[in-house]
Design an enzyme around this catalytic site. Structure first.
Site, PDB file in Angstrom:
ATOM      1  N   GLU A 468       0.743  -1.096   0.044  1.00  0.00           N
ATOM      2  CA  GLU A 468      -0.142  -0.121  -0.207  1.00  0.00           C
ATOM      3  C   GLU A 468       0.847   1.330  -0.031  1.00  0.00           C
ATOM      4  O   GLU A 468       1.154   1.737  -1.050  1.00  0.00           O
ATOM      5  CB  GLU A 468      -1.018  -0.119   1.024  1.00  0.00           C
ATOM      6  CG  GLU A 468      -2.045   1.289   1.163  1.00  0.00           C
ATOM      7  CD  GLU A 468      -3.241   0.911   1.778  1.00  0.00           C
ATOM      8  OE1 GLU A 468      -3.344  -0.477   2.200  1.00  0.00           O
ATOM      9  OE2 GLU A 468      -4.016   1.818   1.873  1.00  0.00           O
ATOM     10  N   GLU A 742      -2.222   0.495  12.885  1.00  0.00           N
ATOM     11  CA  GLU A 742      -3.364   1.014  12.239  1.00  0.00           C
ATOM     12  C   GLU A 742      -4.813   0.909  13.028  1.00  0.00           C
ATOM     13  O   GLU A 742      -5.678   1.689  12.897  1.00  0.00           O
ATOM     14  CB  GLU A 742      -3.527   0.250  11.144  1.00  0.00           C
ATOM     15  CG  GLU A 742      -4.450   0.497   9.962  1.00  0.00           C
ATOM     16  CD  GLU A 742      -4.446  -0.277   8.792  1.00  0.00           C
ATOM     17  OE1 GLU A 742      -3.788  -1.323   8.703  1.00  0.00           O
ATOM     18  OE2 GLU A 742      -4.931   0.153   7.675  1.00  0.00           O
TER      19      GLU A 742
HETATM   20  C1  RAM Z   1      -6.562   2.025   4.373  1.00  0.00           C
HETATM   21  C2  RAM Z   1      -5.571   2.651   5.480  1.00  0.00           C
HETATM   22  C3  RAM Z   1      -5.411   3.959   5.182  1.00  0.00           C
HETATM   23  C4  RAM Z   1      -6.771   4.808   5.235  1.00  0.00           C
HETATM   24  C5  RAM Z   1      -7.768   4.193   4.171  1.00  0.00           C
HETATM   25  C6  RAM Z   1      -8.944   4.840   4.248  1.00  0.00           C
HETATM   26  O1  RAM Z   1      -6.073   1.732   3.320  1.00  0.00           O
HETATM   27  O2  RAM Z   1      -5.990   2.398   6.783  1.00  0.00           O
HETATM   28  O3  RAM Z   1      -4.585   4.543   6.273  1.00  0.00           O
HETATM   29  O4  RAM Z   1      -6.507   6.166   4.957  1.00  0.00           O
HETATM   30  O5  RAM Z   1      -7.681   2.583   4.508  1.00  0.00           O
END
Ligand code: RAM
Length: 868
Positions: A468, A742
């Site tokens: 990502e 996260e």
């Molecule tokens: C995921 C990750 C990222 C967030 C998006 C919406 O890909 O957690 O940090 O901003 O979602």
């Protein structure tokens, strides 16, 4: 007394080269040993050579004595600056009593190549190898001769891809240059002073080209997002002492070859075969007769701009703290810290032996590496030995997020000296320090800073490990203020605002990720990825919030001026997508990763619409656009009213009834006085109802502790800060976290790991509590009326079980320091340091709270009773 002018900077930098700003801004600091030092006037001299300046000939600009207290962002107002010109400057100042300082030391800046016509160099690369899925990294070289004495030599280099530049066998320049931009629009040019690196006679440039973001894998968007293969562009300006000039540039006269790097991809790792090393390839005298002619690209339509982002560098190295041999004969190292970068390894063994370095953030319960959360990323580097004694290796164009390293296939017995962790990120100097009497709070602060270190790599990325690593705008905006306390992100975020503006949609929508990497036009746009809108509330709003943060923290008015139209377009876009000022959808991520509390989309979208509008009104005010300011302020008032009508019930309940709806409504100023009281009550009741625990996601979390503190519930804020039960910050720390996770439930005692499809252990968003730590706990607050800490508001909020806090922030004016402590008897002591040429308003808490307006200097307030 002594009055000095020090730390002279241009465009936030010490003696920068290669600028393309036609009116650079100058900065300096005052140093004085007495209190209340203020600047009443300045005098700047700028000359086209050091000698002229020393002779007192300011042939470019002599400002004369200017009555002003400005010592930051003082714009150059002299003669037009020339392409590649070098400029020397100094400044002296007068203090409040009319005493004049000595002149500062001479500072300088150099301009880069200002017109496209000056670029004669050609983009060079190497044709792809047929069949190979992952391409070897091209090596490029050029020998040249220096026959005369060089006065100055500057290399201007960039790539569509990433490059490693070497001169005469030595690596020069930075990592992952030129950084990530929307390559369809712009690419950044690095200027490197190579004067001292040249030798009389034979010299050679060597360049390794990586796919980088341009042609390599970008997050989960696949590879070749911008182009098929990488290209390199460089033009070197040589100025000889005899006044003659010469250029060396990339063109068909260079040669290229494949080398030992089989592939090197940010997401897929690297493979390096040392048997294919080209010994001496970057040195003069190397026989490159077997090398090919380069592949020349016909041109590039984007902009070549001077690099705005800070260089990416190895900023520190970590030694592993332990090593275990596994049942399968591999070795697992613990670096003691979840870090981002790569591993350097030393090895000795037979030619052709392959060793692998595999990286993970966390271990499975059985002690093996937990790699499921990497999705399609492969955090492995492979090295094939050449077998010529002691060898050392580190990868080139990849990086990993890891705490644990598995060494596979190692010949012999490795020990703790076998590997070293290299910490790599955008080199944003540390500006914040924070320490308290509570070791867990200190660990939380450490985790926040490591989250920043790990994720500020050219752009603010969400995570550094899985496939990502994108510049999610929502994450960036919620963390921007924290980031700015921790490190000097002035140029880092100035560059990121360009990234956002470059992918702003024709409708005015700012995107959810920047650079958007063509996401909006992506081949999967209508299928797998259509969930991602270009304009999610709390994400796109970064286009207004981040410039405003730069203004607040650095007093940067230019960023507001430059991007004003883009911000206006965004707010108009928001307005156009409302139904009587209520935004019905547009918040697909809601309060992302909240826990046990779903905030309705329309509440979020309307609240953020109001907030962006309110900030825009403030921006217009700063820029002297008074009509706009009142128009947007009126619009804000209307949105707030629409919000109340649509979502706030008579008893004060806000639709959704989550902690986040209350904190946003409170902090964005959407409620009446009565409703504010009710909102706080409901918020606190909700927190108590959950056993003094939070439920906020990315959007709510940044405002949670500020909302409580601003509205008289400091005790609840401290309870949340130090709560150890799940979900909380300390829960992760109790379970060994060295970075911010996260998700609150990334790992829990009951459930183990959250879904591997999205579970990063190094995501800074939930670390936005760092802002509260500086602004409230330590009490170092900026003042929008005198931004950039020209006026500091010192208002510490002692609470919880903390007996002391020490914090400092290195502002553009100098260091602001706050230290407070309180004894068991309730006696409070506060020590404050205020830099020269700033003023402070100090709010001393306690029984008889008092307010002191002071100038620069050191202040102590003692024996303040905290007892009620
Ligand atoms: C995921 C990750 C990222 C967030 C998006 C919406 O890909 O957690 O940090 O901003 O979602």
């Amino acid at each position: 007394m002594t009055l000095l002018v020090a730390a002279c900077k241009t465009e936030y930098l010490t003696n920068p080269i290669g600028l393309d700003v036609l009116k650079p801004r100058l900065f300096w600091q005052l140093r004085a040993d007495n209190r209340g030092v203020e600047q009443s006037a300045y005098h700047i001299m700028v000359a086209s050579s050091r000698e002229k300046l020393e002779d007192g000939q300011a042939d470019m600009w002599d400002s004369g004595k200017v009555d002003s207290n400005a010592s930051t962002h003082v714009q150059y107002e002299g003669k037009p600056l020339q392409s590649q010109g070098e400029y020397y400057w100094k400044v002296r100042i007068w203090d409040g009593a009319g005493e004049v300082s000595a002149w500062s030391e001479t500072a300088f800046w150099m301009m880069g190549m200002l017109s496209r016509g000056e670029w004669k160099a050609q983009w060079i690369g190497r044709k792809s190898e047929p069949e190979a899925l992952l391409q070897p990294s091209p090596f490029l070289r050029k020998s040249f001769e220096i026959g005369k004495k060089v006065r100055r030599a500057i290399a201007y280099a960039t790539a569509l891809g990433v490059y490693d530049l070497h001169l005469n066998g030595e690596r020069i320049g930075d990592r992952f240059a030129p950084g990530w931009t929307d390559y369809n629009t712009r690419v950044q040019v690095q200027a490197v002073d190579i004067t001292e690196k040249l030798t009389a006679g034979d010299n050679a440039f060597g360049v390794i080209l990586g796919d980088g973001w341009y042609a390599g894998t970008v997050g989960f968007l696949g590879d070749k997002v911008y182009g098929e293969r990488p290209f390199f562009l460089m033009q070197v300006s040589l100025d000889y002492e005899d006044g003659t000039k010469e250029s060396i540039m990339t063109d068909r006269s260079w040669t290229t070859s494949r080398g030992p790097i089989q592939y090197s991809d940010m997401i897929k790792g690297e493979a390096y075969d040392a048997r294919e090393e080209l010994t001496g390839w970057h040195e003069p005298g190397y026989d490159d007769s077997s090398w090919e002619a380069p592949d020349v690209r016909s041109g590039y339509n984007g902009l070549l701009v001077a690099a705005v982002e800070p260089p990416i560098r190895i900023t520190q190295t970590l030694k592993p703290i332990s090593l275990k041999k596994t049942a399968t004969g591999t070795y697992i190292y613990d670096m003691g810290q979840n870090m981002v970068g790569w591993t350097a390894v030393k090895v000795q063994g037979e030619r052709g032996t392959m060793i692998t370095l595999s990286h993970a953030e966390i271990l499975n319960p059985d002690g093996t590496l937990y790699v499921d959360n990497l999705r399609e990323a492969c955090q492995q580097d492979h090295y094939i030995l050449k077998g010529e004694g002691q060898e050392s290796y580190e990868p080139h164009f990849t990086f990993h997020g890891f705490r644990y390293v598995e060494l596979i296939g190692y010949p012999g017995e490795p020990d703790l000296d076998t590997i070293t962790g290299k910490v790599v990120h955008s080199d944003t100097p540390v500006t914040g320090k924070l320490e308290t009497s509570d070791a867990m709070v200190n660990q939380l602060y450490s985790n926040i800073t490591w989250g920043q270190r790990g994720n500020f790599l050219s752009v603010p990325t969400d995570c550094p490990q899985r496939d990502e690593r994108l510049g999610w705008t929502g994450d960036a905006q919620i963390f921007a203020r924290t980031a700015a306390y921790n490190m000097d992100v002035s140029r880092f975020f100035s560059k990121y605002v360009w990234d956002m503006v470059d992918c702003q949609q024709p409708s005015g929508a700012f995107t959810d990720v920047a650079p958007d990497a063509g996401w909006i036009r992506h081949k999967n746009w209508n299928t797998r990825l259509n969930w991602f809108a270009p304009d999610n509330s709390g994400w796109g709003d970064a286009g207004v919030i981040i410039p405003w943060t730069l203004y607040l923290m650095y007093g940067d008015k230019r960023v507001l001026e430059t991007h004003y139209e883009a911000m206006v377009k965004w707010v108009h876009y928001l307005k156009n997508t409302t139904d009587e000022l209520v935004r019905p959808g547009y918040a697909n991520y809601a309060d992302w990763l909240s826990i046990g509390a779903d905030t309705p989309n329309e509440v979020l979208a309307t609240a953020y619409f109001a907030y962006s509008t309110k900030l825009l009104a403030q921006v217009a005010g700063v820029l002297g656009k008074t009509e706009d300011a009142s128009q947007y302020q009126a619009l804000f008032d209307d949105i707030a009213e629409a919000f109340r009508n649509a979502f706030v019930a008579e008893d004060g309940r806000i639709h959704g009834d989550t902690q986040t709806v209350y904190v946003l409504a409170l902090q964005f100023g959407l409620l009446t006085k009565e409703q504010r009281k009710q909102a706080l009550e409901r918020l606190v009741a909700d927190i108590h109802g959950r056993g003094d625990r939070l439920s906020t996601g990315f959007l709510g979390v940044g405002y949670l502790l500020p909302a409580l503190t601003d509205n008289g519930s400091l005790d609840v804020a401290y309870k949340l800060l130090t709560q150890e039960a799940f979900p909380s910050w300390m829960y992760s720390i109790k379970h060994g976290a060295t970075t911010i996770w996260e998700r609150w439930d990334g790992w829990t005692e009951e459930q183990g790991f959250q879904t591997p499809s999205m579970n990063s252990f190094n995501h800074y968003s939930l670390g936005s509590v760092g802002e509260w730590m500086f602004r409230y706990m330590a009490g170092i607050e900026a003042d929008p009326e005198a931004p950039g800490f020209q006026h500091v508001i010192i208002s510490p909020k002692p609470g919880g079980n903390l007996s002391w806090v020490k914090a400092s922030y290195e502002s553009l004016y100098g260091c602001i320091k706050v230290e407070w402590s309180r004894s068991d008897e309730g006696d409070f002591r506060l020590q404050v340091e205020v830099p020269a040429n700033t003023t402070a308003t100090i709010h001393v808490p306690g029984q008889t709270s008092s307010v002191h307006k002071v100038g620069s200097g050191s202040y102590v307030f003692e024996n303040v009773s905290m007892l009620n």
